[in-house]
Design an enzyme around this catalytic site. Structure first.
Site, PDB file in Angstrom:
ATOM      1  N   GLU A 163      35.080   8.991  -9.097  1.00 44.30           N
ATOM      2  CA  GLU A 163      36.315   8.411  -9.644  1.00 44.30           C
ATOM      3  C   GLU A 163      36.038   7.469 -10.818  1.00 44.30           C
ATOM      4  O   GLU A 163      36.801   7.437 -11.776  1.00 44.30           O
ATOM      5  CB  GLU A 163      37.007   7.643  -8.513  1.00 44.30           C
ATOM      6  CG  GLU A 163      38.468   7.416  -8.699  1.00 44.30           C
ATOM      7  CD  GLU A 163      39.103   6.861  -7.437  1.00 44.30           C
ATOM      8  OE1 GLU A 163      39.662   5.746  -7.518  1.00 44.30           O
ATOM      9  OE2 GLU A 163      39.040   7.516  -6.381  1.00 44.30           O
ATOM     10  N   ASP A 164      34.959   6.710 -10.749  1.00 41.85           N
ATOM     11  CA  ASP A 164      34.745   5.621 -11.709  1.00 41.85           C
ATOM     12  C   ASP A 164      33.511   5.742 -12.601  1.00 41.85           C
ATOM     13  O   ASP A 164      33.233   4.832 -13.377  1.00 41.85           O
ATOM     14  CB  ASP A 164      34.657   4.291 -10.953  1.00 41.85           C
ATOM     15  CG  ASP A 164      35.962   3.926 -10.265  1.00 41.85           C
ATOM     16  OD1 ASP A 164      37.018   4.442 -10.671  1.00 41.85           O
ATOM     17  OD2 ASP A 164      35.923   3.133  -9.311  1.00 41.85           O
ATOM     18  N   ASP A 171      37.342   1.061   3.265  1.00 44.75           N
ATOM     19  CA  ASP A 171      37.665   0.758   1.872  1.00 44.75           C
ATOM     20  C   ASP A 171      38.915  -0.124   1.796  1.00 44.75           C
ATOM     21  O   ASP A 171      38.942  -1.125   1.072  1.00 44.75           O
ATOM     22  CB  ASP A 171      37.881   2.065   1.099  1.00 44.75           C
ATOM     23  CG  ASP A 171      38.162   1.862  -0.374  1.00 44.75           C
ATOM     24  OD1 ASP A 171      37.475   1.041  -1.019  1.00 44.75           O
ATOM     25  OD2 ASP A 171      39.066   2.540  -0.906  1.00 44.75           O
ATOM     26  N   HIS A 177      31.522   6.449  -2.551  1.00 43.60           N
ATOM     27  CA  HIS A 177      32.926   6.864  -2.569  1.00 43.60           C
ATOM     28  C   HIS A 177      33.651   6.697  -3.902  1.00 43.60           C
ATOM     29  O   HIS A 177      34.619   7.391  -4.164  1.00 43.60           O
ATOM     30  CB  HIS A 177      33.714   6.198  -1.427  1.00 43.60           C
ATOM     31  CG  HIS A 177      34.127   4.789  -1.675  1.00 43.60           C
ATOM     32  ND1 HIS A 177      33.300   3.718  -1.408  1.00 43.60           N
ATOM     33  CD2 HIS A 177      35.279   4.266  -2.163  1.00 43.60           C
ATOM     34  CE1 HIS A 177      33.935   2.599  -1.706  1.00 43.60           C
ATOM     35  NE2 HIS A 177      35.129   2.898  -2.178  1.00 43.60           N
ATOM     36  N   ASP A 178      33.193   5.807  -4.769  1.00 43.08           N
ATOM     37  CA  ASP A 178      33.850   5.621  -6.064  1.00 43.08           C
ATOM     38  C   ASP A 178      33.056   6.194  -7.239  1.00 43.08           C
ATOM     39  O   ASP A 178      33.465   6.045  -8.386  1.00 43.08           O
ATOM     40  CB  ASP A 178      34.111   4.129  -6.320  1.00 43.08           C
ATOM     41  CG  ASP A 178      35.335   3.622  -5.578  1.00 43.08           C
ATOM     42  OD1 ASP A 178      36.227   4.431  -5.251  1.00 43.08           O
ATOM     43  OD2 ASP A 178      35.402   2.409  -5.326  1.00 43.08           O
ATOM     44  N   HIS A 225      31.145  -3.725  -3.855  1.00 43.93           N
ATOM     45  CA  HIS A 225      32.241  -3.067  -3.133  1.00 43.93           C
ATOM     46  C   HIS A 225      31.752  -1.908  -2.259  1.00 43.93           C
ATOM     47  O   HIS A 225      31.968  -1.936  -1.041  1.00 43.93           O
ATOM     48  CB  HIS A 225      33.340  -2.627  -4.108  1.00 43.93           C
ATOM     49  CG  HIS A 225      34.361  -1.741  -3.489  1.00 43.93           C
ATOM     50  ND1 HIS A 225      35.230  -2.178  -2.510  1.00 43.93           N
ATOM     51  CD2 HIS A 225      34.648  -0.425  -3.681  1.00 43.93           C
ATOM     52  CE1 HIS A 225      36.006  -1.169  -2.135  1.00 43.93           C
ATOM     53  NE2 HIS A 225      35.672  -0.101  -2.835  1.00 43.93           N
TER      54      HIS A 225
END
Length: 180
Positions: free
Chosen positions: A66-67, A123, A62-63, A36
């Site tokens: 967050e993840d 995204d 970018h994630d 991704h």
């Protein structure tokens, strides 16, 4: 791209791959999650013709906050303040309920930096294409349609950022009967 840019990008890809190494997408094949952020970076460079290395780095990362267990401080110390800021602008607060996070994305997107808007557009394009390719496990057709409708609200607030990516998003929305 010069030699140092290549090295910087490879370090960024490696960092993201290490952070996401045990994660999978929710598609039936359980695609490795790292596909991704790499795909988002590729959309920016290949389709959006973005050459800003910090934007590409932020797309790859970018994630991570967050993840994964990554912090903004860690990103800043490894990749610099600009990359960390872009990632922070596109990161949802996972302590909030999903509906509130989605509402905040729509509200916050128009106020993001140009760099963060680019990452957000790419995204959304990647995610929408993925939803067209296959439905994630546990998702109904209605949930997929609702995602398209929500994504169009986010994109509407950041129009004028990158014509090439926005044109591809517009086409996907038209195919789904979603107004932009």
């Amino acid at each position: 791209m010069n030699c140092s840019s290549t090295a910087v990008l490879l370090e960024t890809v490696n960092f993201a791959a290490e952070k996401h190494r045990n994660q999978r997408r929710k598609d039936p094949e359980g695609t490795p999650y790292i596909n991704h952020p790499i795909g988002v970076a590729r959309i920016l460079s290949h389709e959006g013709e973005i050459t800003d290395i910090e934007v590409i780095q932020a797309a790859l990362l970018h994630d991570t906050v967050e993840d994964t267990d990554t912090t903004f401080e860690e990103l800043e110390s490894v990749f610099g303040a600009t990359v960390a800021r872009i990632v922070q602008e596109v990161t949802d607060d996972k302590s909030l309920p999903k509906a509130e996070r989605k509402r905040q994305q729509v509200e916050h997107a128009p106020h993001c930096s140009h760099q963060a808007k680019l990452v957000k557009l790419a995204d959304k394009l990647y995610n929408l294409r993925d939803l067209n390719r296959c439905t994630p496990e546990g998702w109904s057709a209605q949930r997929v349609q609702e995602y398209f409708e929500w994504a169009s609200q986010v994109v509407k607030g950041i129009r004028g950022t990158n014509a090439a990516i926005e044109e591809k998003l517009q086409q996907l929305f038209l195919e789904r009967g979603v107004k932009l």
